[in-house]
Design a protein around this motif. Structure first.
Motif, PDB file in Angstrom:
ATOM      1  N   SER A 112      10.887  -5.015  -9.104  1.00 40.83           N
ATOM      2  CA  SER A 112       9.723  -5.735 -10.170  1.00 40.83           C
ATOM      3  C   SER A 112      10.528  -6.727 -11.148  1.00 40.83           C
ATOM      4  O   SER A 112       9.861  -7.628 -11.214  1.00 40.83           O
TER       5      SER A 112
ATOM      6  N   ASN B 137       9.190  -5.583  -2.922  1.00 44.41           N
ATOM      7  CA  ASN B 137       8.342  -4.073  -2.975  1.00 44.41           C
ATOM      8  C   ASN B 137       7.127  -4.410  -2.040  1.00 44.41           C
ATOM      9  O   ASN B 137       6.237  -5.063  -2.348  1.00 44.41           O
TER      10      ASN B 137
ATOM     11  N   THR C 235       4.403  -3.221  -1.915  1.00 43.19           N
ATOM     12  CA  THR C 235       3.105  -2.862  -2.588  1.00 43.19           C
ATOM     13  C   THR C 235       2.947  -4.225  -3.470  1.00 43.19           C
ATOM     14  O   THR C 235       1.814  -4.436  -4.050  1.00 43.19           O
TER      15      THR C 235
ATOM     16  N   ALA D  30       2.641   5.319   1.425  1.00 44.61           N
ATOM     17  CA  ALA D  30       3.062   5.191   0.064  1.00 44.61           C
ATOM     18  C   ALA D  30       3.909   4.030  -0.384  1.00 44.61           C
ATOM     19  O   ALA D  30       3.565   3.477  -1.554  1.00 44.61           O
ATOM     20  N   PHE D  31       5.283   4.016   0.215  1.00 49.10           N
ATOM     21  CA  PHE D  31       6.162   3.375  -0.144  1.00 49.10           C
ATOM     22  C   PHE D  31       6.547   1.883   0.527  1.00 49.10           C
ATOM     23  O   PHE D  31       7.409   1.149   0.326  1.00 49.10           O
TER      24      PHE D  31
ATOM     25  N   ASP E 160      12.954   1.499  -2.135  1.00 53.89           N
ATOM     26  CA  ASP E 160      13.211   2.215  -3.389  1.00 53.89           C
ATOM     27  C   ASP E 160      13.676   3.696  -3.015  1.00 53.89           C
ATOM     28  O   ASP E 160      12.809   4.819  -2.690  1.00 53.89           O
TER      29      ASP E 160
ATOM     30  N   LYS F  78      12.560   6.905  -5.011  1.00 51.63           N
ATOM     31  CA  LYS F  78      11.044   7.365  -5.083  1.00 51.63           C
ATOM     32  C   LYS F  78      10.975   8.184  -3.682  1.00 51.63           C
ATOM     33  O   LYS F  78      10.271   9.375  -3.779  1.00 51.63           O
TER      34      LYS F  78
ATOM     35  N   GLU G 108      12.316  11.718  -4.246  1.00 50.91           N
ATOM     36  CA  GLU G 108      11.468  12.574  -4.690  1.00 50.91           C
ATOM     37  C   GLU G 108      10.457  12.922  -3.798  1.00 50.91           C
ATOM     38  O   GLU G 108       9.980  14.030  -3.822  1.00 50.91           O
ATOM     39  N   ALA G 109      10.062  12.096  -2.844  1.00 51.65           N
ATOM     40  CA  ALA G 109       8.952  12.596  -1.942  1.00 51.65           C
ATOM     41  C   ALA G 109       9.707  13.575  -0.978  1.00 51.65           C
ATOM     42  O   ALA G 109       8.898  14.457  -0.700  1.00 51.65           O
TER      43      ALA G 109
ATOM     44  N   GLN H 112       2.534  16.983  -4.976  1.00 53.89           N
ATOM     45  CA  GLN H 112       2.489  15.718  -4.437  1.00 53.89           C
ATOM     46  C   GLN H 112       1.279  15.577  -3.469  1.00 53.89           C
ATOM     47  O   GLN H 112       1.031  16.257  -2.621  1.00 53.89           O
TER      48      GLN H 112
ATOM     49  N   ARG I  77      -2.364   8.560  -4.627  1.00 55.18           N
ATOM     50  CA  ARG I  77      -1.375   8.092  -5.326  1.00 55.18           C
ATOM     51  C   ARG I  77      -2.241   6.842  -6.326  1.00 55.18           C
ATOM     52  O   ARG I  77      -3.062   6.117  -5.458  1.00 55.18           O
TER      53      ARG I  77
END
Lengths: 534, 299
Positions: free
Chosen positions: A251, A269, A271, A325-326, A388, A391, A394-395, B65, B70
């Motif tokens: 970012s 990103n 997103t 998601a990512f 990332d 992240k 973590e998933a 999760q 999200r």
């Protein structure tokens, strides 16, 4: 009374000085920022991590190679949009019928940045230097040319200068991707004089023949390159200065682009795609996908020694959810260690589905009904194949937790991270690979063959059957036969599960709308020779 | 001889006790009158209850999760919305209270114990011992505290436990100095002279007379230090040096949220508010305690 006025004056003066001091500083920063955007011949390229070394033969990471690509030239180079071969420092070449002798005519009148002349002796010097090294010094050479001088598996028998501008390679066995290998960024020709002069410090003082001359490197901040006025491609490069800056946070890098501090940013990103697409001042570049992101499961550590455990972990990761998601859909799930665009891709392979029950079952069968604890290493910097790492770690941690595998997320500075991985110190780790020559060999052999342990085979996976197939595939020149071998290799890899292949992503870049001549190359290293501002 | 020495020692000790009882009573009376301090205490109590009852209060598992859900805005289903892993922020903030209070309380407890010990020794024995300990404190205070904490965590490795240790260490000199100055003034008091004169042991003087008489400022400073410790823990968490994922530490939640500041502000607002409120609570309560316990306020 007099004394009081004196004090007042002093206080006032101090106040004025303070204000001036403040002004001076802010003016300086503002000027620096304005400078870059107004002069249209300096391009600032924002990326996520710093280079490890600028001696391309000593590294395998993209952050180093994308800089050295512009300082050095290779004998051959790739065309703009794919990995087909075009002449570079070598202008023409002939191959003997048995596929063992390659003779190259070299470009004449080319000079290294230090003024010394490029000739056949320089080429021989470079190849001798690498062949006399080892996996620690020149990791990529070993995994592309079958080892080093003392190894039986070493492909190159000798490199000799026939005359000043003719060089001949004699091979021990045919190597199908040999020409593509020569075009790889790591095998760039460096100035022999400079290599001798700087020795181990050559990585901080790179001298090549490329379109840009190395000027300065502030670690973790910026690398500045300047135009090579005597470049052999007449009229190029267009840019006067090329600056690589490291901004780890995606970012923050986007903000730097929006504010005009940088001209092109890497690893947008997914997103944030919409935000840039709607803005007329900027354009989106999509790098053709030639990569794979994976979770490496180090086959020499703890429970991961067991094939069933590795398979179980493969069943436990929900790739689809991770992509949504990512990657904002800018990726497709991976089932093989190489992307579908590479010849030899085995599309018949069925991926491990996301199935927690099956995963638990396999874990129980392997003797771990209640799971176990492992470390899961996450990359500290965004990579083109994984914007990332933290992240996604973590998933995956949450995925693993569902089958009782407690993962502790661990991270190190990028250079340390790769170093420790090469030593086999991680249990499970996130990493990926962008192909450097578009050949299956550059994925399967480079990443998973036992010869590549210590360089790019970070999982320490060693399988003799696979090794035999991969070596055979190197020597076969019949394209169909080669592809069959690689398809077989992918079956073995799927069954043995040294990785959890995650995704093949389409890396996104964003840049100012007035940039032209920039074509992101699938290898992830771009030559800025023809890039200019409109 | 020993018997003789001990008997006269009893009256001053007994006197000290009756005096301290009335001091605490008096303080409580004053504290009750301080509305703002009561609000602070109320906030602190609220967060303590939330932390204790977290498993019953939280509607979801804090680490569950739901990637498909999200960055959902606050709704009836998810009161505080969801984060970028689709985890329920309300549940995470609730569980986060456990972590923050735990770190705040125990790190301060650690620094109080170590700091008091060093401070008492320095103040009571004086001379070179005082010199060594006081210079040590000076050196530690010369570092910006968060930098020192980062250094300590870098050496020990990033984890919540190590963040707690780091915060405890950086707060030691504050308490050490406080106690040292108290000891310096108390040891000139007549009852200490008397205790010395009748041959009372150093240990007994220190822990039965000097320490109890220094308690009030420790409590005040301790309460305020919990507030700072919570902020420091959040700062370390923000830098990735504190609680490790998936633990819902508030600072870590903020750092996760910073990428979605404009897109999903709720991911930042609620953990931020939680930090602000607890810190405010401890600060108000600490200020109230200071006013209540200050002997100069007595009349």
């Amino acid at each position: 009374m007099k004394r009081k006025t004196w004090f007042t004056w002093l206080a006032l003066m101090l106040a004025v000085m303070l204000v001036l001091a403040g002004c001076g500083k802010s003016k300086q920063t503002a000027g620096g920022g304005g400078d870059k955007s107004s002069t249209q011949d300096t391009l600032v390229y924002g990326r996520g991590g710093d280079s490890v070394s600028l001696d391309p033969a000593t590294v395998t990471d993209g952050e180093s190679l994308k800089v050295t690509k512009n300082i050095f030239d290779t004998l051959l180079d790739y065309n703009d949009n794919d990995t087909s071969i075009k002449p570079a420092l070598a202008t023409e070449w002939t191959i003997s019928n048995d596929g063992l002798t390659y003779t190259f005519k070299l470009r004449q009148g080319v000079k290294f940045h230090d003024g010394t002349e490029f000739n056949a002796d320089a080429v021989v010097f470079n190849f001798e230097r690498w062949a006399n090294g080892n996996a620690d010094k020149f990791p990529y050479y070993g995994s592309m040319f079958g080892g080093y001088k003392q190894d039986d598996s070493h492909v190159i028998k000798e490199v000799k200068a026939l005359d000043k501008y003719t060089v001949q390679f004699v091979l021990k066995r045919p190597q199908a991707p040999f020409l593509k290998n020569l075009a790889m960024t790591p095998f760039a020709i460096a100035s022999p004089e400079a290599v001798k002069k700087y020795g181990d410090k050559f990585g901080e003082h790179p001298v090549g023949t490329g379109p840009f001359v190395f000027k300065e490197w502030k670690r973790n901040e910026r690398i500045v390159l300047e135009k090579n006025k005597d470049y052999w491609e007449k009229g190029y490069p267009k840019l006067n200065q090329l600056i690589f800056v490291s901004i780890p946070d995606n970012s923050a890098r986007l903000n730097a682009l929006l504010k005009g501090e940088i001209d092109i940013m890497e690893d947008l990103n997914p997103t944030d795609l919409k935000q840039v697409e709607g803005n007329k001042e900027f354009q989106i570049f999509k790098r053709p996908s030639m990569n794979v992101a994976y979770v490496g499961l180090t086959a020499t550590r703890g429970p991961l020694k067991n094939k069933l455990v590795r398979q179980a972990l493969n069943y436990a990761v929900d790739k689809k959810a991770i992509i949504d998601a990512f990657y904002a859909g800018q990726a497709e799930p991976a089932k093989n260690p190489m992307p579908p665009s590479i010849p030899g891709y085995n599309d018949a392979i069925q991926d491990y589905p996301f199935d927690l029950n099956k995963a638990k079952e396999l874990l129980a069968k392997a003797g771990y009904p209640n799971g176990f604890e492992i470390e899961l290493w996450a990359m500290p910097v965004p990579r083109p194949y994984m914007p990332d790492g933290q992240k996604i770690a973590e998933a995956i941690q949450a995925n693993f937790a569902k089958i009782g595998v407690k993962a502790k997320i661990v991270t190190y500075e990028w250079a340390t991270y790769l170093d420790k991985l090469a030593k086999g110190e991680a249990d499970a780790f996130l990493l990926g690979w962008t192909g450097d020559n578009g050949d299956a060999d550059n994925f399967l052999y480079a990443l998973l063959d036992k010869d590549s342990i210590g360089s790019n085979n970070y999982t320490y996976f060693s399988n003799d059957e696979l090794h035999d197939i991969l070596v055979e595939a190197q020597t076969v020149s019949d394209e169909n036969k080669r592809n069959e071998l690689y398809k077989k290799a992918q079956e073995i890899i799927k069954e043995e599960a040294p990785w959890i292949p995650l995704v093949h992503s389409t890396p996104l870049l964003a840049g100012k709308a007035n940039i032209q001549g920039f074509h992101p190359h699938p290898t992830g290293s771009d030559k800025f020779t023809k890039v200019e501002f409109r | 001889m020993a018997e003789l020495a001990r008997t006269p020692a009893t009256p001053p000790a007994a006197m000290g006790e009756t005096e301290s009882v009335s001091l605490w009573k008096e303080a409580w009376r004053r504290f009750r009158k301080n509305k703002i301090a009561l609000v602070g205490a109320g906030i602190v109590l609220f967060f303590i209850i939330v932390a204790l009852l977290a498993p019953w209060l939280a509607p979801y598992d804090y680490k569950e999760q739901q990637l498909a859900e999200r960055l959902q805005p606050p709704s009836g289903e998810h009161w505080f919305g969801t984060d970028d892993f689709g985890r329920d922020i309300f549940s995470r903030v609730i569980y986060g209270a456990r972590i923050s209070l735990w770190v705040g309380f125990f790190s301060v407890l650690g620094s109080v114990v170590v700091g008091s010990l060093l401070g008492i020794i320095a103040g009571y024995y004086g001379r070179w011992i005082d010199g060594v300990i006081s210079r040590l404190f000076d050196i530690m205070l010369a570092f910006p505290s968060i930098l020192l904490a980062i250094g300590i965590v870098a050496v020990l490795g990033p984890s919540l436990q190590n963040a707690l240790i780091a915060i405890a260490v950086i707060n030691v000199p504050n308490f050490g100095r406080l106690i040292r100055s108290r000891v310096l003034s108390i040891k000139q008091e007549e009852y200490i002279m008397a205790a010395k004169a009748i041959g009372m042991s150093d240990w007994r003087i220190l822990f039965h007379h000097i320490l109890p008489n220094s308690l009030a400022p420790i409590i005040v400073q301790g309460t305020l230090a919990i507030a700072t410790a919570i902020i420091e823990a959040a700062a370390l968490g923000f830098l990735g040096l504190g609680a490790q994922p998936p633990n819902p530490e508030w600072g870590k939640m903020l750092s996760d949220a910073k990428d979605f500041l404009t897109q999903a502000p709720w991911t930042m607002i609620f953990p931020g508010l939680a930090i602000m409120l607890t810190v405010l609570g401890f600060n108000l309560m600490g200020d109230g305690l200071r006013d209540a316990l200050d002997p100069r306020m007595k009349n």
